[in-house]
Motif scaffolding. Structure first.
Motif, short mmCIF file in Angstrom:
data_model
loop_
_atom_site.label_atom_id
_atom_site.label_comp_id
_atom_site.label_asym_id
_atom_site.label_seq_id
_atom_site.Cartn_x
_atom_site.Cartn_y
_atom_site.Cartn_z
N LEU A 36 -4.44 43.04 58.74
CA LEU A 36 -4.67 43.27 57.31
C LEU A 36 -4.23 42.06 56.48
O LEU A 36 -4.90 41.67 55.52
CB LEU A 36 -3.94 44.52 56.85
CG LEU A 36 -4.44 45.85 57.45
CD1 LEU A 36 -3.55 47.01 57.01
CD2 LEU A 36 -5.88 46.12 57.05
N LEU A 37 -3.11 41.47 56.86
CA LEU A 37 -2.64 40.27 56.15
C LEU A 37 -3.61 39.11 56.35
O LEU A 37 -3.92 38.36 55.41
CB LEU A 37 -1.25 39.88 56.63
CG LEU A 37 -0.09 40.78 56.17
CD1 LEU A 37 1.20 40.37 56.87
CD2 LEU A 37 0.07 40.71 54.65
N SER A 39 -6.80 39.33 56.98
CA SER A 39 -8.02 39.63 56.23
C SER A 39 -7.83 39.33 54.74
O SER A 39 -8.79 39.00 54.03
CB SER A 39 -8.41 41.10 56.41
OG SER A 39 -8.63 41.39 57.77
N SER A 40 -6.59 39.45 54.29
CA SER A 40 -6.30 39.20 52.87
C SER A 40 -6.66 37.77 52.47
O SER A 40 -7.05 37.52 51.32
CB SER A 40 -4.82 39.46 52.58
OG SER A 40 -4.47 40.80 52.85
N LEU A 43 -10.26 37.80 51.67
CA LEU A 43 -10.50 38.54 50.43
C LEU A 43 -10.10 37.71 49.22
O LEU A 43 -10.81 37.69 48.20
CB LEU A 43 -9.72 39.86 50.46
CG LEU A 43 -10.18 40.88 51.52
CD1 LEU A 43 -9.23 42.07 51.55
CD2 LEU A 43 -11.60 41.35 51.22
N LEU A 44 -8.99 37.01 49.33
CA LEU A 44 -8.56 36.12 48.25
C LEU A 44 -9.58 34.99 48.03
O LEU A 44 -9.88 34.61 46.90
CB LEU A 44 -7.18 35.54 48.55
CG LEU A 44 -5.99 36.50 48.42
CD1 LEU A 44 -4.73 35.86 48.98
CD2 LEU A 44 -5.78 36.89 46.95
N SER A 49 -8.75 40.88 44.91
CA SER A 49 -7.35 41.18 45.18
C SER A 49 -7.25 42.05 46.44
O SER A 49 -7.82 43.15 46.47
CB SER A 49 -6.72 41.91 44.00
OG SER A 49 -5.48 42.48 44.37
N PRO A 50 -6.56 41.59 47.48
CA PRO A 50 -6.44 42.41 48.69
C PRO A 50 -5.84 43.78 48.42
O PRO A 50 -6.29 44.79 48.97
CB PRO A 50 -5.52 41.58 49.60
CG PRO A 50 -5.69 40.18 49.13
CD PRO A 50 -5.91 40.27 47.65
N LEU A 51 -4.83 43.84 47.54
CA LEU A 51 -4.21 45.13 47.22
C LEU A 51 -5.22 46.07 46.58
O LEU A 51 -5.25 47.27 46.89
CB LEU A 51 -3.01 44.91 46.29
CG LEU A 51 -1.79 44.23 46.91
CD1 LEU A 51 -0.70 44.02 45.86
CD2 LEU A 51 -1.24 45.05 48.07
N TYR A 54 -7.70 47.23 49.37
CA TYR A 54 -7.10 48.22 50.26
C TYR A 54 -6.83 49.53 49.53
O TYR A 54 -6.92 50.61 50.12
CB TYR A 54 -5.81 47.68 50.87
CG TYR A 54 -6.02 46.48 51.78
CD1 TYR A 54 -7.18 46.35 52.52
CD2 TYR A 54 -5.05 45.48 51.89
CE1 TYR A 54 -7.39 45.26 53.35
CE2 TYR A 54 -5.25 44.38 52.73
CZ TYR A 54 -6.42 44.28 53.45
OH TYR A 54 -6.62 43.20 54.28
N ILE A 335 -12.46 43.08 58.90
CA ILE A 335 -11.11 43.61 59.01
C ILE A 335 -10.87 44.14 60.43
O ILE A 335 -9.81 43.91 61.03
CB ILE A 335 -10.87 44.71 57.96
CG1 ILE A 335 -10.95 44.12 56.55
CG2 ILE A 335 -9.53 45.39 58.18
CD1 ILE A 335 -10.89 45.15 55.44
#
Length: 359
Positions: A36-37, A39-40, A43-44, A49-51, A54, A335
């Motif tokens: 997940l990190l 993949s962030s 996404l960035l 925003s990854p948060l 998710y 992901i």
């Protein structure tokens, strides 16, 4: 002599004699977090925003009764495929043909339901279940026989047979089984009510969920509590030692591959009888490859495969939700790939420990 030429220091890998229980639990959890990190970063890079992404995925999968029900629906074929291939993987038989076996099972179930008329639901579904299991199981014996007779790598033959199974479905729904009232849509006629699986709580959750869990529990019991399961694991550890111990390895290969493929066929039956109620194109897209990923992530444990299938079902449902952010559904595949990458790396730490040595 210059301090014995300055001893070199470095890391080395030493194989573990036994893997601690806490490590078996920690590695998958850390691997998922790492995926997940990782993949962030992407996404960035895409300006999201990854948060937020998710959060939307979690809300889509678990934020409502409908989302939770759909997560379970997506989980069912993944659970059956992954439980089946996990069983083969425990014996170091690489059944990568789950996708083709799923399609063969779906075709067998469809044939029975469309031609077995005048019977009640219980009889019809039982016949479809048995047809899906046995036809897919026989299909899975093809790579097993080739492995035994000519030492052909089953991974390659399974992957090739996936195309055969998928294209067979395409030919059937566009040719002899095509619904004459379906206009240009390639699909069969709709199943009669006797061919539809029962559903629960007014949702699309069907009896395939119960079947999958029962199969997972049964395979866990066989592997953990029976002599047959012990011999399967022994063959997976060292087939030559198993042969010296008098275990019929070739017979086990055929039996395990038949069961593994048959379970994948049940996944196909559950999809056409529980969701689509007809055989149609792309009725179970990407279920096969995801099933292998889940089996690997669950460390080939049948009950673990159930839990990981639920996670992947949530990823699929959440992936549909992130389209409102302008992201494609393929983001979920990215992901999944990231998680698998970290799981593969994490497996090394379960099998080896890092030691600091002077050389």
């Amino acid at each position: 002599m210059d301090e014995i030429r300055k001893r070199k220091k470095g890391f080395s890998l030493v194989r573990r004699m036994d893997t601690p229980g806490w490590l078996r639990f920690a590695v998958p959890v850390i691997s998922i977090a790492g995926g997940l990190l990782f993949s962030s970063v992407f996404l960035l890079a895409s300006g999201e925003s990854p948060l937020q992404v998710y959060r939307v995925m979690l809300g889509g999968a678990f934020g409502s009764a409908y989302g939770l029900a759909e997560t379970i629906v997506k989980m069912i074929p993944l659970m059956l495929i992954s439980v089946g291939v996990s069983f083969a993987f425990r014996m170091q038989i690489w059944n990568a043909g789950g996708e083709g076996q799923l399609h063969i099972g779906a075709a067998a179930a469809t044939f029975v339901i469309l031609n077995l008329t005048g019977y009640d639901k219980k009889t019809t579904l039982t016949a479809a279940f048995l047809a899906a299991f046995f036809c897919a199981g026989i299909y899975g014996l093809i790579p097993a026989v080739m492995k035994i007779k000519w030492n052909v790598n089953e991974l390659i033959t399974c992957l090739m047979l996936n195309y055969v199974g998928t294209l067979l479905i395409s030919w059937l729904i566009q040719g002899p089984w095509k619904d004459p009232t379906g206009f240009a849509f390639p699909r069969t006629a709709k199943f009669p009510k006797a061919g539809e699986m029962p559903v629960f709580f007014g949702t699309r959750i069907h009896a395939g969920a119960i079947i999958g869990i029962l199969i997972a529990v049964l395979l866990w019991f066989i592997l953990a509590k029976t002599r047959w399961g012990y011999e399967i694991k022994l063959i997976g550890t060292n087939s030559r030692v198993a042969e010296y111990a008098g275990i019929p390895v070739k017979r086990y290969i055929l039996t395990v591959m038949f069961i593994s493929a048959g379970i994948a066929g049940i996944a196909g039956m559950s999809e056409v009888c529980g969701i689509t109620h007809r055989l149609q194109a792309n009725f179970a897209a990407q279920v096969g490859p995801s099933g292998m990923t889940i089996a690997y992530l669950a460390q080939c444990h049948p009950l673990g495969a159930v839990l990981v299938s639920f996670l992947f079902g949530a990823l699929l449902v959440g992936g549909n939700s992130i389209q409102k952010l302008g992201l494609p559904v393929s983001t979920v595949q990215m992901i999944q790939g990231s998680i698998l990458f970290f799981v593969a790396a994490g497996t090394m730490f379960m099998n080896y420990r890092i030691v600091w040595k002077e050389r």
